[in-house]
Design an enzyme around this catalytic site. Structure first.
Site, PDB file in Angstrom:
ATOM      1  CB  CYS A  67      -0.947   0.016   1.192  1.00 52.28           C
ATOM      2  SG  CYS A  67      -1.887  -1.495   1.350  1.00 52.28           S
ATOM      3  CG  HIS A 107      -3.245   3.198   2.851  1.00 53.26           C
ATOM      4  ND1 HIS A 107      -3.853   2.818   1.677  1.00 53.26           N
ATOM      5  CD2 HIS A 107      -3.103   2.058   3.586  1.00 53.26           C
ATOM      6  CE1 HIS A 107      -4.067   1.513   1.703  1.00 53.26           C
ATOM      7  NE2 HIS A 107      -3.626   1.029   2.856  1.00 53.26           N
ATOM      8  CG  ASN A 116      -6.549  -1.139   2.047  1.00 56.47           C
ATOM      9  OD1 ASN A 116      -5.963  -0.732   1.055  1.00 56.47           O
ATOM     10  ND2 ASN A 116      -5.916  -1.572   3.120  1.00 56.47           N
TER      11      ASN A 116
HETATM   12  O1  UT7 Z   1      -3.207  -1.693   3.983  1.00 55.28           O
HETATM   13  C1  UT7 Z   1      -3.064  -2.340   5.236  1.00 55.28           C
HETATM   14  C2  UT7 Z   1      -4.118  -3.409   5.315  1.00 55.28           C
HETATM   15  N1  UT7 Z   1      -4.570  -3.809   6.598  1.00 55.28           N
HETATM   16  C3  UT7 Z   1      -5.187  -3.006   7.501  1.00 55.28           C
HETATM   17  O2  UT7 Z   1      -5.269  -1.827   7.370  1.00 55.28           O
HETATM   18  C4  UT7 Z   1      -5.772  -3.712   8.699  1.00 55.28           C
HETATM   19  C5  UT7 Z   1      -5.709  -2.893   9.964  1.00 55.28           C
HETATM   20  N2  UT7 Z   1      -6.567  -3.482  10.991  1.00 55.28           N
HETATM   21  C6  UT7 Z   1      -7.886  -3.240  11.051  1.00 55.28           C
HETATM   22  O3  UT7 Z   1      -8.419  -2.470  10.261  1.00 55.28           O
HETATM   23  C7  UT7 Z   1      -8.678  -3.876  12.175  1.00 55.28           C
HETATM   24  O4  UT7 Z   1      -7.790  -4.532  13.030  1.00 55.28           O
HETATM   25  C8  UT7 Z   1      -9.772  -4.863  11.694  1.00 55.28           C
HETATM   26  C9  UT7 Z   1     -10.880  -4.099  10.995  1.00 55.28           C
HETATM   27  C10 UT7 Z   1      -9.173  -5.900  10.753  1.00 55.28           C
HETATM   28  C11 UT7 Z   1     -10.369  -5.587  12.876  1.00 55.28           C
HETATM   29  O5  UT7 Z   1     -10.920  -4.648  13.776  1.00 55.28           O
HETATM   30  P1  UT7 Z   1     -10.630  -4.743  15.331  1.00 55.28           P
HETATM   31  O6  UT7 Z   1     -11.356  -3.645  15.968  1.00 55.28           O
HETATM   32  O7  UT7 Z   1      -9.136  -4.811  15.487  1.00 55.28           O
HETATM   33  O8  UT7 Z   1     -11.330  -6.081  15.711  1.00 55.28           O
HETATM   34  P2  UT7 Z   1     -10.701  -7.397  16.322  1.00 55.28           P
HETATM   35  O9  UT7 Z   1      -9.875  -8.092  15.289  1.00 55.28           O
HETATM   36  O10 UT7 Z   1     -10.062  -7.054  17.630  1.00 55.28           O
HETATM   37  O11 UT7 Z   1     -11.990  -8.220  16.589  1.00 55.28           O
HETATM   38  C12 UT7 Z   1     -12.980  -7.853  17.550  1.00 55.28           C
HETATM   39  C13 UT7 Z   1     -14.078  -8.875  17.517  1.00 55.28           C
HETATM   40  C14 UT7 Z   1     -13.554 -10.286  17.561  1.00 55.28           C
HETATM   41  O12 UT7 Z   1     -14.415 -11.021  18.394  1.00 55.28           O
HETATM   42  P3  UT7 Z   1     -13.813 -11.883  19.565  1.00 55.28           P
HETATM   43  O13 UT7 Z   1     -12.896 -12.848  18.908  1.00 55.28           O
HETATM   44  O14 UT7 Z   1     -13.114 -10.898  20.458  1.00 55.28           O
HETATM   45  O15 UT7 Z   1     -15.017 -12.496  20.180  1.00 55.28           O
HETATM   46  C15 UT7 Z   1     -13.625 -10.763  16.143  1.00 55.28           C
HETATM   47  O16 UT7 Z   1     -13.797 -12.145  16.014  1.00 55.28           O
HETATM   48  O17 UT7 Z   1     -14.820  -8.766  16.307  1.00 55.28           O
HETATM   49  C16 UT7 Z   1     -14.850 -10.020  15.638  1.00 55.28           C
HETATM   50  N3  UT7 Z   1     -14.805  -9.796  14.212  1.00 55.28           N
HETATM   51  C17 UT7 Z   1     -15.885  -9.587  13.454  1.00 55.28           C
HETATM   52  N4  UT7 Z   1     -17.189  -9.506  13.750  1.00 55.28           N
HETATM   53  C18 UT7 Z   1     -18.057  -9.250  12.764  1.00 55.28           C
HETATM   54  C19 UT7 Z   1     -13.709  -9.756  13.407  1.00 55.28           C
HETATM   55  N5  UT7 Z   1     -14.082  -9.508  12.138  1.00 55.28           N
HETATM   56  C20 UT7 Z   1     -15.417  -9.409  12.143  1.00 55.28           C
HETATM   57  C21 UT7 Z   1     -16.380  -9.154  11.136  1.00 55.28           C
HETATM   58  N6  UT7 Z   1     -17.671  -9.082  11.494  1.00 55.28           N
HETATM   59  N7  UT7 Z   1     -16.030  -8.967   9.843  1.00 55.28           N
END
Ligand code: UT7
Length: 330
Positions: free
Chosen positions: A116, A256, A286
């Site tokens: 990216c 970005h 993204n």
């Molecule tokens: O160009 C670079 C590319 N990558 C990025 O920019 C990624 C950067 N990271 C992020 O944007 C975030 O970390 C995410 C959007 C990927 C995830 O958000 P988060 O607030 O960090 O959520 P999390 O991974 O801590 O998950 C929180 C909860 C979890 O539940 P448990 O396991 O604590 O019970 C996940 O399982 O949300 C759950 N979860 C979802 N729920 C509904 C994870 N993905 C989803 C989903 N829908 N799509």
């Protein structure tokens, strides 16, 4: 140009595929909700190419649009740089495919891979060639078709990404305008947090790699998140310092487009108001290498980028990599 020359973006173009995939569409095959995706990422929908479209197709279209805006013909181009992690194939480079498509027979061409952050890397390389007088017109394209390397059953990744291509023609301008400074960086120790494990020389494609879904994006979201907020703020500060420009002088920051919470976290650290920040991730998600040039092209089309203004671009990506630039718009 007496006293040397700077490089500037003199034309931009972008292509976003027409097919829309909404959060509601994703609800049909993964455990998620429109509400969760909007709240945690700011994304409402993303665009996805049709099966027969590859990176060079939309890269070529974006490149031609940028050349038209710049008033630069195919023969005028000295170099084509394509930033992508989703080339049509490992070789020939997507840049060579684009060169052939547009008939830029005088141009050298190569791909670069900084995920990216790739557009910032491409701009920085182009800037050096133009400032030294080696080349006059360079086409820099950021293109990615992440939909083809995304596991659409993995809710941790598939909600985030979309396809697109953005391009810019860079040319010479007087000192004191155009690109005033750029900053690039990398931290390979964080390479494991965002990767495509198989398909390279470490793990060539096999039945086993396909069965194990190793040809899809593998990401530790929260590690990328923490890195992103920190680095977006620090690379912006660093590039401004290099150009001797203060934060208050920024007219528009184009970050970005990965996650609205990353952007908000970074601008909070910097103390910049949201109204000075361009955001379009709600529409496209993204788009990796395409994210910044697509946003820049849209910001110009919306009249948010004007002559004489200070425009800052800042990105981060797999590698881990980052890059930023500050421009006095021409
Ligand atoms: O160009 C670079 C590319 N990558 C990025 O920019 C990624 C950067 N990271 C992020 O944007 C975030 O970390 C995410 C959007 C990927 C995830 O958000 P988060 O607030 O960090 O959520 P999390 O991974 O801590 O998950 C929180 C909860 C979890 O539940 P448990 O396991 O604590 O019970 C996940 O399982 O949300 C759950 N979860 C979802 N729920 C509904 C994870 N993905 C989803 C989903 N829908 N799509």
């Amino acid at each position: 140009m007496a006293g040397g020359r700077n490089a500037a973006i003199i034309g931009t173009g972008s292509v976003i595929p027409p097919r829309i995939v909404t959060n509601k569409d994703l609800e049909k095959y993964i455990q998620t909700s429109d509400e969760w995706i909007r709240e945690r990422t700011g994304i409402h929908e993303r665009r996805v190419v049709e099966d027969d479209i590859a990176a060079s197709d939309i890269a070529t279209q974006a490149g031609l649009l940028a050349m038209e805006k710049a008033g630069v013909s195919a023969e005028d181009l000295d170099l084509i740089i394509v930033s992508t992690v989703t080339p049509d194939m490992a070789f020939p480079s997507t840049a060579c495919l684009v060169q052939n498509n547009i008939g830029a027979k005088n141009a050298a061409a190569f791909d670069l891979e900084a995920a990216c952050s790739g557009f910032s890397y491409g701009m920085t390389i182009a800037k050096q060639f133009i400032e030294t007088g080696t080349y006059t017109y360079i086409l820099v394209i950021g293109v990615d078709i992440l939909s083809k390397i995304t596991n659409w059953r993995d809710r941790h990744t598939c909600i985030l990404f979309g396809d697109g291509a953005g391009a810019a023609v860079l040319g010479p301008v007087n000192k004191g305008e155009g690109i005033l400074a750029t900053c690039l960086g990398a931290d390979g120790s964080g390479g494991h947090v965002l990767k495509l494990p198989a398909g390279g020389s470490r793990m060539p494609a096999s039945h086993e790699t396909v069965e194990k879904k190793l040809h899809y994006i593998d990401m530790d979201g929260s590690e990328v998140f923490k890195f992103a907020v920190r680095i977006m703020a620090s690379t912006t500060k660093e590039v401004l310092k290099k150009a001797n420009i203060s934060l208050e002088d920024i007219d528009l920051l184009i970050p970005h487009q990965a996650n609205i919470r990353i952007i908000d976290g970074a601008i909070k650290r910097l103390g910049i108001d949201r109204d000075k920040v361009f955001i379009n991730l709600h529409k496209y998600g993204n788009t990796s290498s395409a994210s910044i040039p697509v946003a820049l092209d849209e910001a110009i089309a919306e009249g948010r980028v004007k002559k004489g203004q200070i425009i800052v671009l800042a990105g981060f990506g797999a590698g881990l990599t980052w890059g930023s630039s500050v421009m006095k718009w021409v």
